[in-house]
Design an enzyme around this catalytic site. Structure first.
Site, short mmCIF file in Angstrom:
data_model
loop_
_atom_site.label_atom_id
_atom_site.label_comp_id
_atom_site.label_asym_id
_atom_site.label_seq_id
_atom_site.Cartn_x
_atom_site.Cartn_y
_atom_site.Cartn_z
N HIS A 1 -33.96 28.73 -10.83
CA HIS A 1 -33.80 30.19 -10.88
C HIS A 1 -34.28 30.75 -12.23
O HIS A 1 -33.62 31.62 -12.82
CB HIS A 1 -32.33 30.54 -10.64
CG HIS A 1 -32.12 31.87 -10.02
ND1 HIS A 1 -32.54 33.04 -10.63
CD2 HIS A 1 -31.53 32.23 -8.87
CE1 HIS A 1 -32.20 34.06 -9.86
NE2 HIS A 1 -31.59 33.61 -8.77
N ASP B 1 -36.79 41.72 -3.67
CA ASP B 1 -35.80 40.63 -3.68
C ASP B 1 -35.86 39.99 -2.30
O ASP B 1 -34.90 40.01 -1.54
CB ASP B 1 -34.40 41.22 -3.99
CG ASP B 1 -33.36 40.15 -4.24
OD1 ASP B 1 -33.71 38.95 -4.19
OD2 ASP B 1 -32.20 40.52 -4.48
N TYR C 1 -35.94 33.06 -14.84
CA TYR C 1 -36.40 34.45 -14.95
C TYR C 1 -37.51 34.44 -15.99
O TYR C 1 -37.27 34.13 -17.16
CB TYR C 1 -35.28 35.37 -15.47
CG TYR C 1 -34.16 35.68 -14.53
CD1 TYR C 1 -33.20 34.71 -14.20
CD2 TYR C 1 -34.01 36.96 -13.98
CE1 TYR C 1 -32.15 35.01 -13.36
CE2 TYR C 1 -32.95 37.26 -13.14
CZ TYR C 1 -32.02 36.28 -12.83
OH TYR C 1 -30.97 36.58 -12.00
N ARG D 1 -29.09 32.73 0.43
CA ARG D 1 -27.90 33.20 1.15
C ARG D 1 -27.68 32.48 2.48
O ARG D 1 -28.63 32.16 3.18
CB ARG D 1 -28.02 34.70 1.39
CG ARG D 1 -27.98 35.48 0.09
CD ARG D 1 -28.16 36.96 0.28
NE ARG D 1 -27.89 37.66 -0.97
CZ ARG D 1 -28.80 37.87 -1.94
NH1 ARG D 1 -30.04 37.45 -1.79
NH2 ARG D 1 -28.45 38.49 -3.05
N GLU E 1 -38.57 31.95 -6.89
CA GLU E 1 -37.72 30.82 -6.52
C GLU E 1 -38.31 30.18 -5.27
O GLU E 1 -38.20 30.73 -4.18
CB GLU E 1 -36.30 31.33 -6.23
CG GLU E 1 -35.66 32.09 -7.35
CD GLU E 1 -34.65 33.12 -6.86
OE1 GLU E 1 -33.67 32.72 -6.19
OE2 GLU E 1 -34.83 34.31 -7.11
N HIS F 1 -26.26 31.14 -3.34
CA HIS F 1 -26.53 30.05 -4.28
C HIS F 1 -25.41 29.01 -4.32
O HIS F 1 -25.07 28.47 -5.39
CB HIS F 1 -26.77 30.61 -5.69
CG HIS F 1 -27.96 31.53 -5.79
ND1 HIS F 1 -29.11 31.35 -5.06
CD2 HIS F 1 -28.17 32.65 -6.55
CE1 HIS F 1 -29.98 32.30 -5.36
NE2 HIS F 1 -29.44 33.10 -6.25
N GLN G 1 -38.84 33.17 -3.06
CA GLN G 1 -38.10 34.41 -3.23
C GLN G 1 -38.68 35.10 -4.46
O GLN G 1 -38.60 34.58 -5.57
CB GLN G 1 -36.61 34.12 -3.46
CG GLN G 1 -35.73 35.35 -3.60
CD GLN G 1 -35.23 35.88 -2.25
OE1 GLN G 1 -35.48 35.26 -1.20
NE2 GLN G 1 -34.57 37.02 -2.26
C1 BGC Z 1 -31.14 36.80 -5.33
C2 BGC Z 1 -30.70 38.09 -5.98
C3 BGC Z 1 -29.58 37.78 -6.93
C4 BGC Z 1 -30.04 36.74 -7.92
C5 BGC Z 1 -28.94 36.30 -8.87
C6 BGC Z 1 -31.61 35.88 -6.41
O1 BGC Z 1 -32.01 34.68 -5.83
O2 BGC Z 1 -32.11 37.00 -4.37
O3 BGC Z 1 -30.27 39.02 -5.00
O4 BGC Z 1 -29.14 38.93 -7.59
O5 BGC Z 1 -30.53 35.62 -7.27
O6 BGC Z 1 -27.90 35.75 -8.17
#
Ligand code: BGC
Length: 354
Positions: free
Chosen positions: A177, A249, A179, A81, A313, A107, A286
């Site tokens: 990113h 988060d 998961y 952010r 991340e 992002h 993150q």
């Molecule tokens: C953020 C989350 C977000 C996710 C998907 C992560 O890097 O910290 O808050 O929901 O990305 O955008």
């Protein structure tokens, strides 16, 4: 070792999207898409020899373009952010896209994540993806050329090397990113996974998930992952920071700046026994517990519901452009950004296998 290329579909403008499959002699596979330089699948056998795909993702280009929460995507030029969706560089003001709650840039509004990248196969164990972001794209200054090299080793390590250079002074902060669900993407929530993060401090945030400015010790808080513990153990604890973000988060502070590659943590799937060690050169990570996943259908039609995947991340800290005290990621015109993150797969000795 081998690398194969397949068609994965087409962009709305007709651009072909490819899937590259890197495979080693253990039959471990990494699938990377030219759409967003995205990690789509990572297949690793559990101790019983059963192949497990440990990544959340989608089966079609259309799903990636319409349903994604950045599953497996490369994010940039600035991941995470930026407060107020604006930056100042050398006295000049740049407006970014306020894509979160109409105020924050998250992002980079997906600038790198949903574009077609170019790919080459430099060697039998890797794929290199390149994207050239035009000057001003998403509001960021400079034409930025970024290369991401995905390499799978014989001993099941996925190395991701990033390099980037811009024609203007700019902030660069790339991540992947992914998961992860080490029990398999279709296996339900990740709360039973154990996780270790070698961080003494984390970055508390405000209601907009922007760093407050202080980095707090993890000691005595639910954020203490210095000894491995189940992700679910403290995720519902009565802690103001967990309430603020609806679960973990947060940025975990690993070092004062970039360093040579070192291990920063590990995760273990409680059912599969699959272990993932994480290494990075970057100063932050993150840890996002997939709190906002809302049940969109992913690969094989399996719904990705809340906390069915977690992200680690690796990054510079969030909102660095407004935090002179954070590790600096302002790169001069022509100066190279370089980082590496490694996810290493093996089997935990003591995890229960069902
Ligand atoms: C953020 C989350 C977000 C996710 C998907 C992560 O890097 O910290 O808050 O929901 O990305 O955008």
């Amino acid at each position: 070792m081998s690398v194969k290329r397949e068609n994965f579909g087409f962009m709305p403008d007709g651009t072909e999207i490819y899937k590259y499959i890197i495979e080693n002699d253990c039959e471990t596979q990494v699938h990377v898409l030219t759409l967003g330089a995205t990690l789509q699948s990572l297949i690793f056998a559990d101790r019983a020899g059963k192949p497990v795909d440990v990544l959340l993702g989608f089966d079609t280009v259309e799903d990636y373009l319409t349903k994604s929460n950045y599953q497996g995507a490369t994010v940039g030029p600035y991941c995470n952010r930026i407060a107020g969706a604006a930056i100042e560089i050398g006295g000049k003001h740049y407006e970014l896209v306020p894509n979160e709650k109409n105020v924050t840039n998250l992002h980079s509004n997906g600038e790198f994540s949903f574009r077609p990248w170019k790919a080459i196969i430099p060697d039998a164990d890797c794929v290199e993806m390149t994207y050239v972001s035009p000057d001003g794209e998403g509001g960021f200054p400079g034409e930025t050329t970024v290369k991401v090299l995905f390499r799978l080793t014989r001993d099941n390590k996925l190395s991701i090397r990033y390099s980037g250079v811009s024609t203007r002074d700019t902030y660069l902060n790339f991540t992947n990113h992914a998961y992860f669900n080490l029990n398999g993407y279709a296996s339900g929530d990740i709360l039973g996974h154990t996780l270790r993060i070698d961080a003494d401090r984390f970055t508390p945030v405000d209601e907009l998930s922007i760093p407050r400015g202080d980095n707090l010790p993890v000691e005595g808080t639910p954020f203490d992952f210095r000894t491995a513990k189940p992700i679910g153990r403290d995720i519902e604890a009565d802690h103001v920071q967990l309430k603020m973000t609806g679960g973990f988060d947060h940025n975990f502070c690993l070092s004062e700046g970039p360093v040579p590659l070192r291990e920063i943590g590990e995760a273990v799937g409680d059912v599969s026994g699959i272990k993932m060690d994480i290494y990075t050169t970057l100063p932050g990570v993150q840890f996002y517990a997939g709190n906002f996943l809302q049940g969109k259908e992913g690969k094989g039609g399996v719904p990705m519901t809340k906390r069915t995947g977690f992200c680690l991340e690796t990054q510079y800290f969030p909102d660095t452009p407004h935090r002179p005290d954070f590790p600096n990621c302002l790169f001069k015109a022509g100066e190279e950004y370089a980082s590496e993150t490694v996810y290493a797969f093996s089997h935990a000795e003591d995890a229960a296998v069902q």
